[in-house]
Design an enzyme around this catalytic site. Structure first.
Site, PDB file in Angstrom:
ATOM      1  N   ASP A  67      -2.662  16.992  10.278  1.00  0.00           N
ATOM      2  CA  ASP A  67      -1.326  16.406  10.122  1.00  0.00           C
ATOM      3  C   ASP A  67      -0.267  17.503  10.048  1.00  0.00           C
ATOM      4  OD1 ASP A  67      -2.074  17.353   7.608  1.00  0.00           O
ATOM      5  OD2 ASP A  67      -2.283  15.381   6.724  1.00  0.00           O
ATOM      6  N   ASN A 136      -4.079   8.791  -4.005  1.00  0.00           N
ATOM      7  CA  ASN A 136      -4.025   7.364  -3.654  1.00  0.00           C
ATOM      8  C   ASN A 136      -5.066   6.992  -2.589  1.00  0.00           C
ATOM      9  OD1 ASN A 136      -3.010   8.520  -1.365  1.00  0.00           O
ATOM     10  ND2 ASN A 136      -1.004   7.534  -1.429  1.00  0.00           N
ATOM     11  N   HIS A 138      -5.584   8.577   0.294  1.00  0.00           N
ATOM     12  CA  HIS A 138      -5.244   8.855   1.699  1.00  0.00           C
ATOM     13  C   HIS A 138      -6.144   9.942   2.281  1.00  0.00           C
ATOM     14  CE1 HIS A 138      -1.877  12.027   0.669  1.00  0.00           C
ATOM     15  NE2 HIS A 138      -3.049  12.615   0.779  1.00  0.00           N
ATOM     16  N   GLU A 143      -1.776   6.737   4.676  1.00  0.00           N
ATOM     17  CA  GLU A 143      -1.508   6.222   3.345  1.00  0.00           C
ATOM     18  C   GLU A 143      -2.127   4.825   3.192  1.00  0.00           C
ATOM     19  OE1 GLU A 143      -0.538   8.370   1.381  1.00  0.00           O
ATOM     20  OE2 GLU A 143       1.500   9.085   1.652  1.00  0.00           O
TER      21      GLU A 143
HETATM   22  P1  PGA Z   1      -4.364  18.393  -2.293  1.00  0.00           P
HETATM   23  O1  PGA Z   1      -4.153  17.340  -1.142  1.00  0.00           O
HETATM   24  O2  PGA Z   1      -5.548  19.194  -1.941  1.00  0.00           O
HETATM   25  O3  PGA Z   1      -3.099  19.195  -2.298  1.00  0.00           O
HETATM   26  O4  PGA Z   1      -4.560  17.625  -3.558  1.00  0.00           O
HETATM   27  C1  PGA Z   1      -5.247  16.664  -0.600  1.00  0.00           C
HETATM   28  C2  PGA Z   1      -4.778  15.597   0.345  1.00  0.00           C
HETATM   29  O5  PGA Z   1      -3.690  15.053   0.131  1.00  0.00           O
HETATM   30  O6  PGA Z   1      -5.508  15.294   1.292  1.00  0.00           O
END
Ligand code: PGA
Length: 258
Positions: A67, A136, A138, A143
């Site tokens: 992404d 959450n 994702h 999302e």
């Molecule tokens: P993070 O993000 O490692 O910064 O917690 C993980 C994600 O959102 O896939």
């Protein structure tokens, strides 16, 4: 889903890094899917350490990132391209001509997304996709509510994701609220998937992904349908799983530093 419960955050990070290393050692011309975020920081530092101790040839590697934020130029220090260049591509000696990242700074975002899907197909598909997980649930920036059939596309970040990622931006600095992301279907087409999840903040999402129903409310639950996913967890991320004894040590990963 193979679940690897580790005894510490360090062991989990080392194990996930070892899986990436082993993939490239076995197939230097692999098509790799990279992820970004705080969890990947630790993994990439491990990978760079491994590379210093047991150098691999990375120049045949082809890669696609999951992404990218919309609205940041490719050389913006908070863009994922910048992140990848400095944490991964340069330290590992990766040929940047063979790396692909979505462009969130072009006028036709839909066209960029379609071209990305075509490029993945032309590369023969992704052999090995790395993933983190959002609080959450994702994966990438898919999302809650994202369709299981989704392809690479423009998406709006939820408030929870924006707040979770605020730590990467200085107060008052522009923080994007939109992004381009590989879709869930795109991710599920990878031949192998490795997810690393660390810390208590991920435990509810991890439990929903592994033990909850297959649901668009938890995009990561889509991995229940994938035939070759390995989930690497530290004790805090695993704390809400009710079937821990069944997972523990069921799928040992070789520690390359041992
Ligand atoms: P993070 O993000 O490692 O910064 O917690 C993980 C994600 O959102 O896939």
């Amino acid at each position: 889903m193979k679940i690897h419960l580790c005894d510490s955050r360090e062991e989990a990070t080392r194990s996930a890094a070892a899986l990436v290393y082993q993939q490239v050692a076995a197939k230097p011309c692999s098509v790799l899917g990279w992820a970004t975020g705080g969890t990947m920081d630790a993994l990439y530092s491990e990978l760079v350490l491994l590379q210093q101790q047991r150098p691999l040839y990375w120049r045949e590697l082809v890669s696609f990132n999951l992404d990218e934020y919309v609205g940041l130029s490719t050389d913006h220090p908070k863009s994922y391209r910048f992140y990848m260049r400095h944490r991964v591509f340069i330290p590992l000696g990766i040929n940047e001509d063979c790396t692909h990242l979505l462009r969130g700074d072009v006028s036709d975002l839909d066209d960029a997304c379609m071209a990305y899907e075509r490029a993945i197909a032309e590369a023969g598909g992704i052999d090995f996709q790395l993933l983190g997980i959002g609080e959450n649930g994702h994966i990438g920036f898919n999302e809650p509510g994202s369709s299981m059939d989704s392809r690479t596309r423009f998406t709006r970040l939820t408030l929870q994701t924006i707040e979770a990622n605020q730590r990467f931006f200085a107060p008052g600095e522009f923080q994007p609220h939109t992004a381009l992301t590989m879709g869930i279907k795109t991710i599920l087409e990878a031949r192998q998937i490795v997810m690393l999840a660390l810390g208590a903040k991920k435990s509810a999402a991890v439990a929903a992904m592994v033990e909850g129903p297959l649901s668009e409310l938890c995009p990561a639950s889509a991995l229940q349908m994938h035939p070759a996913t390995t989930l690497v967890l530290d004790p805090d991320a695993a704390q809400s799983l009710t079937q821990q004894n069944n997972h523990r040590r069921a799928h040992p990963i070789k520690d390359l530093k041992a």
